[in-house]
Design an enzyme around this catalytic site. Structure first.
Site, PDB file in Angstrom:
ATOM      1  CD  GLU A  17      -5.191   0.075   6.747  1.00 49.76           C
ATOM      2  OE1 GLU A  17      -4.103  -0.211   7.216  1.00 49.76           O
ATOM      3  OE2 GLU A  17      -5.347   0.905   5.826  1.00 49.76           O
ATOM      4  CD  GLN A  49      -1.409   0.130   3.603  1.00 46.06           C
ATOM      5  OE1 GLN A  49      -1.948   1.223   3.642  1.00 46.06           O
ATOM      6  NE2 GLN A  49      -1.664  -0.832   4.450  1.00 46.06           N
ATOM      7  N   GLY A  50       0.354   2.273  -0.652  1.00 41.70           N
ATOM      8  CA  GLY A  50       1.091   3.527  -0.752  1.00 41.70           C
ATOM      9  C   GLY A  50       0.248   4.701  -0.302  1.00 41.70           C
ATOM     10  CG  ASN A  61      -5.251   3.496  18.382  1.00 38.83           C
ATOM     11  OD1 ASN A  61      -5.345   3.200  17.181  1.00 38.83           O
ATOM     12  ND2 ASN A  61      -5.204   2.589  19.338  1.00 38.83           N
ATOM     13  CD  GLU A  62      -2.596   9.095  19.791  1.00 37.58           C
ATOM     14  OE1 GLU A  62      -2.167   8.622  18.710  1.00 37.58           O
ATOM     15  OE2 GLU A  62      -2.413   8.537  20.891  1.00 37.58           O
ATOM     16  CB  SER A  66       2.231   7.261   4.892  1.00 36.46           C
ATOM     17  OG  SER A  66       1.249   6.752   5.740  1.00 36.46           O
TER      18      SER A  66
END
Lengths: 353, 388, 353, 388
Positions: B243, B125-126, B371-372, B128
């Site tokens: 996801e 996967q790309g 998680n933030e 970020s």
């Protein structure tokens, strides 16, 4: 009653911090990973020249003749840089036990001179850190405390998650080694060693917590996301504020434990276990929050954070697990004979005085 | 409400169980973050596909069995129960495939899905970029349409599996004047294309679990665009939902970890009980793993009846990732001084896999949106709290 | 396998929610505090007219003949409004036990008609909630399950932190009361009652958690500080996101426990304890985070939040403490005979089917 | 470092102990949030002052003993050990007095401190306003200087002790055009002044622990200004530091709670041990109460040598308030079904005070600046993280 360090102690701490910040960089630690011994003998010599290796060696044996309280902040500095070399083991653990066991002056002189490195086995755990780098090993056999030449032992490497840790299982022939203490003295010194080990571990955990906090503050103040430094987000701030709080409140317990060890107070076991629990919690939280605020970078090999996280994870189970220290603490404070509450914190110190 | 399996469902479970017993390699495969391990895992995908077990929810024409989500959950339970290998193509089968089913053309589905199913094409996967980690809208890598080709330039990072994978999917900025989540397009890129450089990023365990990818005038056919030009955000959001949500983290994984944790606790109870936090955590691990399972069955039942997945994908992601971290930390606490030993250390005596799991668990609260970020989403989209 | 409620169940839930939102306002609850009984008999009659009181009474006794699963979301609604009246005790606890003990049809009819209110004693605790408002009490004596006329008992009021709770110690003469069950049947029904009590408590805790979350979201979305709604601060958001997560993952366990009670599955104890722990944690966290994000307002008598906090604190120790449920859960899952792990969650349901 | 008490310190402890044994009322006083209880507590302050124990750190001229902080800590230990009453004048002696010592004129000190010491004048605080809770810079209540009087208008809220107190200290906006923390002045206001209306605010336990205060053209002499006009923020920040910091929450209180919690646990160990979280919390309570004590002695030692209190006042406030909440929650868990009973309920069998303490503990993380604000302060001022 005076719960401060004196000027000499603070100055020594500052000079060691300066020395380490130049000599024990994360780059130098990474370089050690690929070397055979994983250790830097030249650094050891420099530490000896600073008086570090002989800090607890009596003056008449070439040491500085200082005490556990004088060393405690230096052990913290060892944690702060994740020092790979067994300075804490040699100075804080081995030296007092060798002195108490009446080891010969020559050995103590050679420790002070930086010629002899010591590794120490915990009674709680079979593996010995830095056994191969050390010249002398203090080990346990059949209730005796035994001093062993490293040359006369066989080592099997036990790789740790921390690439700087060098752990070994150690075997030696029955006729090797010199009995340092047996019977009651052995029991006494073994107990003392356990407290020294736990105390040294506590101080290192405290230093590790502070270093991870520093790294996390620095990273989140720089790293931009959503158009501003991530350290400006409240969630990130509060993660690190929590680490700061836990770390702040772990310091005094560690320093007090050093005092109690130095003075051999009747409450020393309790005080050491408290320190160990407080410092361990601070370091474990600093690791957990540190990797979280670093985001994916914290999960990489390239970022320095993991050097300190892994050391913290490893040390938090060394010289007694948190569970072992909780059990020891519970045995005391839940006993009907023991008094806690306001006014009792310094009771054993004051009784002894 | 009927919480018993049907006879058919029980029979299906038996069928999966038998196949797994016969086919799961007795010896654990090497890590798929090594070249050899990657190949072993690719072969395992082929074996799975030969048995038509690659992705049981896919339509039969693509190698699936057209089963529903409850059956998928049963399949997963048996998969984890058999300690079968981690799916090397999870980026493909769990993330890209559902998106393809929704946005892909027939040609794309026919071209991509079968090779994904056999493991012939493994996907990275790309998402970020160096300055767009959890903030995906900050993407800067560009794709310029010239004729029937996109010319791609820029850089992606934290690309899982990219070191050994064959293809990458991701978003690229096709409108150079656009900002944030506008002007992005979802494109599939062959990793062997000219102009691509893959720089492995070693992770906590030293293995290159992800990579940086540099694009230097990489040419990609327009046929590899998923959805329309400029629709990348919409398409990607569907994937992000998958996801975080139901598909990628099936409860079976956490139930098996909880089971192993309970076993570990029982085997070491005397020393573990010195620390009351351990027993507390062990009991909580069981309760939470069950809660995750029950909640997933509830969601699956709702989806089977035509419901849609909502912001609960964010609650799921926070829940399982923190549960996983807690369970592995507890195992470390039980193991005590043995916890730090690498699996190959003789004194680890076969418990070193907990350390691997512990290290891996550290990534859970970070990847696929920290998680933030997930908590922001829960507060704003699920609870309707005001934005900052 | 189908883990959803049916249309009828959802519609019933919606209509009860509407009814409660009009009839059980926080104002009406505050009014009850100053009244002698602290209860609203007219409301009870209205609930009977809706079919609520007879929901689990067999159709041939004038009830709806529905089951535990049909009632579970309604019990949740009772929690959501912090209903003072003992609807859950009468419907979910007393009715099934009376039916199982072969109580006479007249009694069941009068429950369905709203003429008889029941209070139930837990075997885990001596005090009985709503004993004075109830007409009939189900109590324990010498291993027997006893049905007692409220008139024939003496009550001593035991004030709770929750001003809506009416707790009493109850005494009665040996010759009073009718033995509902003795011997094995009594043991079986007592065990069943404990699960029903814990299940009803779980559902109410779940409703309380959601209500406190709703109140907290509403308050923080309105309340301005530092020039913006405090709900826009990440720290406040994350507090409430944590409550939302815990609450979301407590729902399915509670509904599953209802199913297991209804089907009398072999794992019912385990499932009820799981539900009780999950729901209790959600409610306690909702209270803690709720008061925190309300700031000083949350600490006042005037703000409604405390009605729900106090109920949550009280119920979290009713029908077994969290510790009692953890112990029961541990007995099962740590036993060598019990299998857990992937595929086992619905094992007892599927075995029974 | 010397962690033993000197002979003098030990003698001082004995002196305090003897006096407390002879003077602490055998029966607990009523709550000072009732009229009778308030009067009882006022009398206790007078008794204390008669023994010159009102505030041992004050100079002798104001009724103190001129002792240092270590002696103060010893005094506090004996005070809590003797279960002596909560100080009804804590707003005065712990918050206002240190500020007065620093910013007050000689006339003010002489006029105010002795009556504070005897309990003749009990002080309330007037920090918060309806729209300035944790955001003190949002204060709107005004004070206009006319001749030698301030004319005060506006409203304060969450004013602790105000229902029965005699005086209030707080900040008022003296420059009507000013914003935020500029243009504020620190003023002392007699609560019996004309134009003041005090509306009690009942708290969780139903008692009016604080109040709203309305000011309608209230005239206050300029002699009641503390510090210069417009210097209110500076003066108040000193007070806020004291409040969060060392003085108000002496470790003894938490050590005694920890001791009682350990006793409660031992008395109920069989049922308590059903929940491993309880034992964990009990051990942690002891460790944390000790850590708080040790850290306070460290700070006191530093201050005795001329150091200043810094941002650690924020770490203190978070630490003690969350510890106190945790200890009381743990006691509730141990008490089980008895936990909810009010102290006067017969079945409470003498444990109802834990409930009172539990309710009170809920306010700790909120008042004197919520713990969220404290964490911001820690992050920004102590760690130097970037502001939002």
């Amino acid at each position: 009653m005076n719960f401060t360090f004196n000027e000499d102690q603070l100055m020594f701490r500052d000079s060691v911090r300066d020395f380490f910040s130049n000599e024990v960089t994360t780059e130098s630690i990474r370089n050690r990973w690929d070397s055979d011994s994983g250790r830097d003998r030249a650094l050891w010599t420099s530490m000896a020249e600073l008086g570090l290796t002989g800090l607890l060696v009596p003056e008449n044996c070439g040491g500085l003749g200082l005490g556990v309280v004088d060393f405690i902040m230096l052990a913290e500095e060892c944690g702060r840089v994740a020092l790979p070399e067994p300075l804490v083991d040699t100075v804080l653990l081995a030296t007092p036990v060798l002195v108490a066991a009446g080891a010969d002056a020559q050995l103590l002189q050679s420790i002070a001179a930086g010629e002899t490195v010591c590794a120490v086995q915990s009674q709680a755990d079979a593996l010995v850190a830095d056994a191969d780098f050390a010249d002398k090993l203090i080990v346990h056999k059949a209730g005796n405390l035994v001093l062993l030449d490293a040359e006369s032992a066989r080592f099997q490497r036990q790789d740790s998650v921390d690439p700087s840790r060098r752990l070994f299982s150690v075997e030696w022939a029955d006729d090797e080694g010199q009995v340092l203490a047996e019977g009651d003295l052995s029991a006494e010194l073994t107990a003392s060693l356990y407290n020294l080990g736990a105390l040294g571990t506590s101080a290192q955990l405290l230093g590790l917590a502070q270093r991870m906090l520093d790294l996390s503050v620095a990273y989140t103040s720089e790293r931009q996301q959503f158009g501003k430094p991530i350290g400006s987000f409240q969630a990130v701030k509060h993660h690190l504020a929590n680490v700061a709080i836990k770390t702040e409140f772990a310091k005094a317990p560690v320093y007090r434990a050093a005092y109690s060890v130095a003075e051999a107070l009747s409450d020393v076991d309790l005080h050491v276990s408290q320190a160990r629990l407080s410092a361990g919690e601070a370091a474990i939280l600093a690791a957990k929050s540190g990797i979280q605020v670093h985001g994916a970078m914290g999960y990489t090999w390239e970022m320095d954070l993991h050097l300190f996280m892994k050391r913290a994870w490893a040390l938090n189970n060394a010289w007694g697990t948190p569970g072992a220290h909780k059990a020891r603490l519970a045995d005391t404070i839940l006993s009907a004979d023991y008094t806690i509450g306001a006014g009792h914190t310094f009771a054993s110190a004051s009784d002894a005085a | 409400m009927e919480l018993a399996y049907t006879v058919d469902q029980q029979a299906f479970r038996q069928e999966v169980r038998s196949w797994m017993q016969a086919n799961v390699p007795a010896k654990p495969l090497q890590s798929f973050d090594t070249a050899e391990g990657f190949q072993q895992h690719r072969e395992w995908e082929k074996t799975m596909n030969d048995g038509r077990w690659g992705m049981v929810t896919w339509p039969e024409e693509f190698g699936g069995r057209g089963l529903d989500l409850i059956q998928w959950l049963i399949f997963e339970e048996e998969y984890y129960r058999a300690s079968a290998p981690t799916r090397v193509n999870q980026n493909g089968i769990f993330l890209l495939a559902p998106t393809l089913m929704e946005y892909g053309s027939d040609e794309q589905k026919a071209r991509i899905l079968p090779k994904m199913a056999t493991g012939e094409e493994v996907w990275a996967q790309g998402w970020s970029e160096p300055n767009a980690g959890s903030d995906m809208a900050a993407i800067r890598s560009s794709a310029e349409l010239r004729g029937d080709e996109y010319i791609i330039n820029g850089q992606k990072t934290w690309s899982t599996r990219a070191v050994f994978a064959d293809w990458l999917f991701g978003m690229f900025r096709t409108d150079p004047g656009s900002k944030r989540h506008h002007g992005l397009t979802f494109i599939l890129v062959p990793l062997n294309a000219e102009g691509i450089t893959v720089r492995p990023i070693p992770q906590l365990d030293g293995l290159p679990g992800f990579a940086e990818i540099f694009f230097d005038n990489v040419k990609v056919s327009i046929n590899n665009r998923l959805g329309g030009e400029g629709e990348g955000w919409k398409v990607a959001m569907a994937t992000a939902g998958f996801e975080r949500g139901l598909m990628l983290r099936s409860p079976a994984r956490f139930q098996e970890t909880a089971r192993r944790l309970v076993d570990l606790y029982r085997a070491n109870q005397e020393s573990a009980d010195q620390d009351p936090a351990i027993r507390e955590a062990v009991l909580s691990a069981y309760v939470q793993a069950e809660a995750y399972t029950l909640t997933t069955y509830q969601t699956a039942s709702r989806l089977n009846q035509g419901g849609k997945i909502g912001p609960e994908s964010s609650t799921n992601k926070v829940f399982w990732s923190e549960l996983d971290q807690m369970m592995h930390s507890t195992a470390m606490a039980i193991l005590g001084a043995r916890a730090e030993l690498l699996p190959h250390a003789p004194a680890a005596q076969g418990v070193g896999h907990w350390l691997d799991g512990f290290l891996f668990a550290q990534s859970g609260p970070i990847y696929a949106g920290t998680n933030e970020i997930q908590r922001n989403i829960i507060a704003e989209r699920m609870l309707g709290m005001p934005r900052a």
